[in-house]
Design a protein around this motif. Structure first.
Motif, mmCIF file in Angstrom:
data_model
loop_
_atom_site.group_PDB
_atom_site.id
_atom_site.type_symbol
_atom_site.label_atom_id
_atom_site.label_comp_id
_atom_site.label_asym_id
_atom_site.label_seq_id
_atom_site.Cartn_x
_atom_site.Cartn_y
_atom_site.Cartn_z
ATOM 1 N N UNK A 1 -32.693 -16.068 15.388
ATOM 2 C CA UNK A 1 -32.610 -15.602 14.004
ATOM 3 C C UNK A 1 -33.976 -15.367 13.371
ATOM 4 N N UNK A 2 -35.044 -15.603 14.098
ATOM 5 C CA UNK A 2 -36.387 -15.347 13.585
ATOM 6 C C UNK A 2 -36.534 -13.847 13.312
ATOM 7 N N UNK A 3 -36.840 -13.446 12.076
ATOM 8 C CA UNK A 3 -36.962 -12.016 11.776
ATOM 9 C C UNK A 3 -37.945 -11.285 12.689
ATOM 10 N N UNK A 4 -38.931 -12.001 13.207
ATOM 11 C CA UNK A 4 -39.908 -11.376 14.107
ATOM 12 C C UNK A 4 -39.279 -10.964 15.430
ATOM 13 N N UNK A 5 -38.113 -11.519 15.740
ATOM 14 C CA UNK A 5 -37.444 -11.224 17.012
ATOM 15 C C UNK A 5 -36.251 -10.283 16.851
ATOM 16 N N UNK A 6 -36.023 -9.784 15.636
ATOM 17 C CA UNK A 6 -34.850 -8.958 15.364
ATOM 18 C C UNK A 6 -35.228 -7.489 15.205
ATOM 19 N N UNK A 7 -34.304 -6.612 15.560
ATOM 20 C CA UNK A 7 -34.485 -5.178 15.382
ATOM 21 C C UNK A 7 -33.228 -4.457 15.822
ATOM 22 N N UNK A 8 -33.312 -3.133 15.919
ATOM 23 C CA UNK A 8 -32.204 -2.328 16.402
ATOM 24 C C UNK A 8 -32.671 -1.515 17.603
ATOM 25 N N UNK A 9 -31.740 -1.250 18.514
ATOM 26 C CA UNK A 9 -32.051 -0.453 19.705
ATOM 27 C C UNK A 9 -31.258 0.841 19.657
ATOM 28 N N UNK A 10 -31.796 1.868 20.298
ATOM 29 C CA UNK A 10 -31.078 3.128 20.441
ATOM 30 C C UNK A 10 -31.112 3.520 21.906
ATOM 31 N N UNK A 11 -29.941 3.698 22.486
ATOM 32 C CA UNK A 11 -29.803 4.056 23.894
ATOM 33 C C UNK A 11 -29.877 5.572 24.049
ATOM 34 N N UNK A 12 -30.353 6.083 25.206
ATOM 35 C CA UNK A 12 -30.371 7.530 25.426
ATOM 36 C C UNK A 12 -29.008 8.196 25.246
ATOM 37 N N UNK B 1 -22.314 -11.331 15.688
ATOM 38 C CA UNK B 1 -21.092 -11.766 15.031
ATOM 39 C C UNK B 1 -20.971 -13.272 14.951
ATOM 40 N N UNK B 2 -21.326 -13.967 16.027
ATOM 41 C CA UNK B 2 -21.236 -15.430 16.043
ATOM 42 C C UNK B 2 -22.252 -16.039 15.072
ATOM 43 N N UNK B 3 -23.468 -15.497 15.058
ATOM 44 C CA UNK B 3 -24.483 -15.999 14.127
ATOM 45 C C UNK B 3 -24.023 -15.828 12.680
ATOM 46 N N UNK B 4 -23.360 -14.699 12.402
ATOM 47 C CA UNK B 4 -22.852 -14.468 11.052
ATOM 48 C C UNK B 4 -21.751 -15.449 10.701
ATOM 49 N N UNK B 5 -20.809 -15.647 11.620
ATOM 50 C CA UNK B 5 -19.715 -16.589 11.378
ATOM 51 C C UNK B 5 -20.229 -18.005 11.123
ATOM 52 N N UNK B 6 -21.279 -18.375 11.839
ATOM 53 C CA UNK B 6 -21.820 -19.728 11.723
ATOM 54 C C UNK B 6 -22.677 -19.915 10.477
ATOM 55 N N UNK B 7 -23.040 -18.812 9.800
ATOM 56 C CA UNK B 7 -23.914 -18.914 8.644
ATOM 57 C C UNK B 7 -25.372 -19.114 9.022
ATOM 58 N N UNK B 8 -25.747 -18.686 10.221
ATOM 59 C CA UNK B 8 -27.111 -18.905 10.706
ATOM 60 C C UNK B 8 -28.024 -17.692 10.553
ATOM 61 N N UNK B 9 -27.502 -16.586 10.078
ATOM 62 C CA UNK B 9 -28.325 -15.383 9.952
ATOM 63 C C UNK B 9 -29.444 -15.591 8.943
ATOM 64 N N UNK B 10 -30.571 -14.898 9.201
ATOM 65 C CA UNK B 10 -31.658 -14.815 8.240
ATOM 66 C C UNK B 10 -31.966 -13.337 8.008
ATOM 67 N N UNK B 11 -32.452 -12.988 6.812
ATOM 68 C CA UNK B 11 -32.772 -11.578 6.560
ATOM 69 C C UNK B 11 -33.797 -11.058 7.572
ATOM 70 N N UNK B 12 -33.598 -9.810 8.017
ATOM 71 C CA UNK B 12 -34.527 -9.194 8.958
ATOM 72 C C UNK B 12 -34.612 -7.708 8.670
ATOM 73 N N UNK B 13 -35.632 -7.065 9.199
ATOM 74 C CA UNK B 13 -35.899 -5.659 8.928
ATOM 75 C C UNK B 13 -35.012 -4.776 9.802
ATOM 76 N N UNK B 14 -33.963 -4.199 9.225
ATOM 77 C CA UNK B 14 -33.050 -3.379 10.000
ATOM 78 C C UNK B 14 -33.624 -1.993 10.303
#
Length: 244
Positions: A172-183, A208-221
């Motif tokens: 959940x560290x924002x530094x480790x979060x992002x989005x991917x785009x596949x070819x 989904x599991x992180x959201x259900x557990x309430x463990x999410x932290x804001x990150x740069x989408x």
């Protein structure tokens, strides 16, 4: 607590029949346990790829407590596999006729792939099935408390290169979060942890599991991750895209 159906039951597999744990769950896991009873939230967790009645499969999200709080078990698939080579995933696979239900499928696969001691696994619920178009599977995500860890490690290195346990704090560290785009055009969440990129179905289920557990932290989408070439081996072998 949510109920997991047998694989040959109607596709309401998120309405499951789990036996309640004989001991109280740890406090940090109780919000997730309660959330697994909330049908609306469960449906949202797989809204992008809901099950359509495909062949039954299951994965195990095994959550234990480490020095830094909750942590989750993953497997690194062997680099020599024909599909999803080298990728980080939850242990899991197709339902077999000898499996009592999809919980049994998930736990058996985790034992075969990660060497877990199944006596230390306490299933607490599951997500609704998620469809994987490239394989035709409907995948049920079984969520479990890792009550006693024991020794872990891949029994068959031809299938699993390593077993990776990652803290929720890192996931959940924002530094480790992002989005991917596949070819192929696929876009979804990504996690950079332990020198690997978690993406595709695994990342969707994890999110989904992180959201259900309430463990999410804001990150740069708006942050974007490139998918490493080593994760795209299906394309180079002419087998179609590897949107797992």
């Amino acid at each position: 607590m949510g109920r997991v159906a047998r694989a040959d039951e109607p596709m309401n597999q998120h309405e499951q029949s789990l036996t309640p744990p004989t001991e109280e769950l740890p406090v940090w896991l109780q919000p997730l346990d309660r959330a697994l009873l909330d049908d609306a939230r469960l449906q949202r967790s797989v809204a992008l790829r809901p099950g359509i009645g495909g062949r039954a499969a299951a994965v195990l999200v095994l959550i234990g407590e480490g020095e830094r709080g909750p942590e989750i078990l993953f497997v690194e698939r062997a680099a020599t596999l024909r599909t999803h080579a080298g990728q980080i995933a939850f242990p899991g696979g197709a339902n077999e006729s000898t499996d009592l239900d999809l919980i049994a499928t998930a736990v058996r696969e985790a034992r075969e792939e990660a060497g877990i001691d199944s006596s230390g696994v306490v299933p607490i619920g599951a997500l609704p099935p998620a469809h994987v178009a490239v394989s035709g599977f409907d995948v049920t995500t079984v969520v479990a408390w890792w009550r006693h860890r024991g020794l872990i490690g891949p029994p068959d290195p031809r299938e699993v290169a390593s077993v990776v346990v990652v803290s929720v704090a890192d996931l959940t560290d924002p530094a480790n979060r992002g989005r991917v785009r596949h070819p192929s055009g696929y876009s979804g969440p990504g996690f950079e942890v332990a020198g690997h990129l978690i993406w595709g179905l695994t990342a969707h289920l994890l999110d989904g599991v992180l959201d259900l557990a309430g463990w999410q932290r804001p990150w740069d989408e708006q942050r974007r991750f490139d998918i490493p070439a080593r994760y795209l081996t299906d394309i180079s072998r002419g087998q179609g895209h590897d949107e797992h």
